[in-house]
Design a protein around this motif. Structure first.
Motif, PDB file in Angstrom:
ATOM      1  N   THR A 118     -21.950 -71.484 -60.345  1.00 40.11           N
ATOM      2  CA  THR A 118     -22.702 -70.256 -60.619  1.00 40.11           C
ATOM      3  C   THR A 118     -23.464 -70.349 -61.934  1.00 40.11           C
ATOM      4  OG1 THR A 118     -20.776 -69.266 -61.692  1.00 40.11           O
ATOM      5  CG2 THR A 118     -21.099 -68.808 -59.348  1.00 40.11           C
ATOM      6  N   SER A 167     -18.321 -53.683 -65.721  1.00 36.27           N
ATOM      7  CA  SER A 167     -18.008 -54.562 -66.851  1.00 36.27           C
ATOM      8  C   SER A 167     -17.278 -53.811 -67.959  1.00 36.27           C
ATOM      9  CB  SER A 167     -19.300 -55.191 -67.398  1.00 36.27           C
ATOM     10  OG  SER A 167     -20.128 -54.213 -67.996  1.00 36.27           O
ATOM     11  N   ILE A 190     -18.786 -56.019 -56.662  1.00 32.89           N
ATOM     12  CA  ILE A 190     -18.720 -57.309 -55.978  1.00 32.89           C
ATOM     13  C   ILE A 190     -19.887 -57.394 -54.992  1.00 32.89           C
ATOM     14  CG2 ILE A 190     -17.308 -58.852 -54.563  1.00 32.89           C
ATOM     15  CD1 ILE A 190     -14.857 -57.285 -55.559  1.00 32.89           C
ATOM     16  N   GLY A 221     -14.563 -69.118 -61.749  1.00 34.43           N
ATOM     17  CA  GLY A 221     -14.192 -67.717 -61.964  1.00 34.43           C
ATOM     18  C   GLY A 221     -13.382 -67.523 -63.229  1.00 34.43           C
ATOM     19  N   ALA A 235     -13.516 -63.588 -61.934  1.00 32.16           N
ATOM     20  CA  ALA A 235     -14.267 -63.352 -63.167  1.00 32.16           C
ATOM     21  C   ALA A 235     -13.984 -61.983 -63.760  1.00 32.16           C
ATOM     22  CB  ALA A 235     -15.760 -63.508 -62.903  1.00 32.16           C
ATOM     23  N   ALA A 236     -13.526 -61.037 -62.933  1.00 31.94           N
ATOM     24  CA  ALA A 236     -13.285 -59.667 -63.396  1.00 31.94           C
ATOM     25  C   ALA A 236     -11.842 -59.435 -63.843  1.00 31.94           C
ATOM     26  CB  ALA A 236     -13.637 -58.683 -62.285  1.00 31.94           C
ATOM     27  N   LYS A 243     -15.669 -67.704 -66.297  1.00 30.60           N
ATOM     28  CA  LYS A 243     -16.416 -66.470 -66.523  1.00 30.60           C
ATOM     29  C   LYS A 243     -15.520 -65.404 -67.137  1.00 30.60           C
ATOM     30  CE  LYS A 243     -19.935 -66.939 -62.915  1.00 30.60           C
ATOM     31  NZ  LYS A 243     -21.046 -66.828 -63.854  1.00 30.60           N
ATOM     32  N   TRP A 249     -17.945 -67.307 -52.955  1.00 31.73           N
ATOM     33  CA  TRP A 249     -18.707 -66.361 -53.770  1.00 31.73           C
ATOM     34  C   TRP A 249     -17.856 -65.142 -54.112  1.00 31.73           C
ATOM     35  CZ3 TRP A 249     -22.481 -65.853 -56.935  1.00 31.73           C
ATOM     36  CH2 TRP A 249     -23.204 -64.677 -57.072  1.00 31.73           C
ATOM     37  N   TRP A 250     -17.133 -64.601 -53.134  1.00 26.30           N
ATOM     38  CA  TRP A 250     -16.272 -63.446 -53.384  1.00 26.30           C
ATOM     39  C   TRP A 250     -15.146 -63.814 -54.351  1.00 26.30           C
ATOM     40  CZ3 TRP A 250     -15.505 -62.595 -47.406  1.00 26.30           C
ATOM     41  CH2 TRP A 250     -16.744 -62.226 -46.849  1.00 26.30           C
ATOM     42  N   LEU A 310     -23.028 -52.281 -62.167  1.00 25.71           N
ATOM     43  CA  LEU A 310     -22.533 -53.503 -62.804  1.00 25.71           C
ATOM     44  C   LEU A 310     -22.121 -53.254 -64.249  1.00 25.71           C
ATOM     45  CD1 LEU A 310     -24.996 -56.207 -61.407  1.00 25.71           C
ATOM     46  CD2 LEU A 310     -22.566 -55.959 -60.892  1.00 25.71           C
ATOM     47  N   GLN A 348     -16.310 -64.028 -58.049  1.00 24.69           N
ATOM     48  CA  GLN A 348     -16.580 -62.718 -58.645  1.00 24.69           C
ATOM     49  C   GLN A 348     -15.297 -61.967 -58.981  1.00 24.69           C
ATOM     50  OE1 GLN A 348     -20.164 -60.472 -56.877  1.00 24.69           O
ATOM     51  NE2 GLN A 348     -19.597 -61.893 -55.238  1.00 24.69           N
ATOM     52  N   TRP A 364     -15.169 -53.102 -51.853  1.00 19.66           N
ATOM     53  CA  TRP A 364     -15.510 -54.099 -52.869  1.00 19.66           C
ATOM     54  C   TRP A 364     -16.857 -53.808 -53.530  1.00 19.66           C
ATOM     55  CZ3 TRP A 364     -14.007 -59.651 -50.822  1.00 19.66           C
ATOM     56  CH2 TRP A 364     -12.624 -59.690 -50.626  1.00 19.66           C
TER      57      TRP A 364
END
Length: 519
Positions: free
Chosen positions: A380, A246, A292, A346, A312-313, A349, A305-306, A242, A309, A287
């Protein structure tokens, strides 16, 4: 093991006769105790034995007189300032200690020598960074004589730049915190060497240390770090993967960003003047490597949920280029369906992660308008408004709070209190005076309506302790005026209000003294 300890461990009830003899002169005192109760005799004997042992201790001997402390380079406090610091270090108005220590540092003073044992002993982990610069030469010298003060020896200030002379030794032999700080400093002056050092120890470090060390790449991060971070995506520890993801997200040209943008653009598309979604039915095989997580937390559907994420990236500026519209227009293009909140979740974030200033205000406005209608189970982060708020400029943030204070509907919801305490400190002079004006008007109304049965539910009253720490020095004089206590009745509610206001004024008074005495 002495008989008193043995008896305490076994228990008096499990022994026919308690023998408390120690073989020392204290036995005569124990035999003279006038009690027939075994338990009482045990406690009194333990007390007498403890005093005897303490009285017989000899002072520790040293082989040689230590070298004296180096001459002080910082200025000495006045007696008045020393008395003020003594009160703060002893726990009086403890919330103001960080401000006083910062002020000491700014004016180039050290903690008074007589207060050093107190300061060194009471230092919490959070206070070390504030205490270390004001210990002076005497404080650093004194710390070597008490093992509980070793934090001074091991401390490397994150505020300082440059490498110490023993940087490589600290990297090889120092504590985990020292090694992380050395690597961070090295990244600032020689990123390539820092990366080489990290690669050299990577396999032998524990997962939590790998995370901390990898995070130092944030300093001077660029495309030359991508290869190491891509390898870290294959790490056995999810926490390390993670961190790597990031960091890769903040390298605009990285393959990671390209992969995320490709996934996002295949899901979120523009057609017929609206944005539509085409979500995959199954989890992509590649993923998980990119951080993810497949299984959602409770109350979330897998595809939602997917989606969150992945969005958000992705840097928010990608959508401006890819879809040819700014954040306000893109929010308006989202259809009002079950997925809208997930998309905005998303994007929010991503705006926070990438500090996308152009997106913060439009997203905050949307959440503020629709927050009450959202199902919190399908969010979230229920504190998304506060986090977006923290990325606004001080001028923007203070303007929002003033608007909320002038909105009677929001006053009743107490939204203003949530954001008031999130404002950057100290407040601007303009906002400080505006809030004091609001407070005086509110207090006068409160005096006329003292029948409120529960002051614990008064948002203004509960915010006063935070306000006292946030007001700028230009407001100190005004903040101590016009607070005549409530006099009608002697109910606990009235007493509670009066005491809260008194504590507010006292905090402001101490802050004023800090400014006056530490110059």
């Amino acid at each position: 093991m002495d008989p008193i300890v043995t008896t305490a461990l076994v228990g008096t009830a499990h022994q026919e006769r308690v023998n408390l003899a120690t073989g020392t002169p204290v036995d005569a005192l124990i035999d003279g105790l006038s009690t027939s109760e075994d338990e009482r005799k045990l406690l009194l004997s333990a007390g007498a034995w403890a005093v005897y042992r303490q009285a017989g201790q000899q002072p520790r001997q040293i082989a040689a007189v230590p070298e004296p402390a180096a001459p002080e380079k910082l200025r000495t406090c006045t007696p008045e300032a020393a008395l003020l610091l003594s009160r703060l270090l002893n726990g009086e108005q403890a919330a103001l200690l960080p401000e006083a220590l910062q002020r000491l540092r700014e004016v180039g003073m050290h903690i008074p020598h007589r207060l050093l044992p107190l300061a060194l002993s009471k230092a919490t982990k959070a206070q070390c960074a504030a205490l270390f610069p004001v210990l002076g030469e005497r404080g650093r010298w004194l710390s070597q004589f008490n093992s509980s003060w070793d934090w001074v020896r091991d401390f490397l200030s994150a505020d300082e730049s440059g490498l110490p002379a023993d940087a490589e030794t600290l990297w090889q032999e120092g504590t985990a915190a020292q090694r992380v700080e050395i690597l961070r400093r090295l990244r600032a002056v020689d990123p390539a060497t820092a990366r080489t050092w990290l690669e050299g120890v990577w396999k032998q470090e524990k997962a939590d240390i790998r995370c901390d060390l990898l995070n130092t790449l944030e300093t001077g991060l660029d495309a030359t770090d991508e290869a190491l971070l891509e390898r870290a995506l294959d790490d056995r520890a999810p926490s390390v993967r993670l961190v790597a993801a990031s960091l890769l997200a903040h390298i605009p040209t990285s393959a990671y960003v390209a992969r995320m943008c490709a996934r996002g653009s295949s899901m979120l598309k523009q057609a017929n003047g609206k944005l539509g979604l085409e979500l995959p039915a199954t989890f992509g095989k590649d993923w998980q490597r990119d951080g993810i997580v497949e299984k959602p937390s409770s109350h979330f559907g897998k595809r939602a949920w997917w989606l969150i994420q992945i969005l958000a990236a992705i840097p928010p500026t990608f959508w401006e280029t890819h879809l040819g519209a700014g954040p306000t227009e893109l929010l308006a293009l989202l259809p009002d369906n079950e997925w809208k909140g997930n998309v905005i979740d998303g994007w929010s974030k991503a705006a926070i992660s990438y500090n996308a200033s152009g997106w913060v205000m439009p997203l905050w406005n949307w959440w503020q308008e629709h927050f009450e209608q959202q199902d919190k189970k399908h969010m979230t982060d229920s504190s998304v408004r506060e986090k977006l708020f923290q990325f606004m400029s001080q001028h923007e943030a203070e303007g929002i709070v003033l608007a909320l204070l002038n909105d009677q509907q929001n006053m009743q919801k107490n939204d203003w209190e949530i954001f008031l305490l999130e404002l950057p400190r100290p407040w601007s002079d303009m906002f400080g005076r505006a809030y004091l004006h609001f407070s005086c008007e509110y207090y006068q109304t409160r005096k006329a309506q003292i029948t409120n049965p529960n002051p614990y539910h008064d948002a203004w009253l509960s915010s006063l302790s935070g306000v006292a720490l946030a007001l700028p020095s230009a407001c100190f004089v005004e903040a101590q005026q016009d607070w005549e206590p409530l006099e009608e009745g002697k109910s606990w509610q009235v007493q509670y209000i009066n005491e809260t206001v008194r504590e507010f004024v006292e905090t402001i008074h101490i802050r004023q003294k800090i400014q006056k005495e530490l110059i």
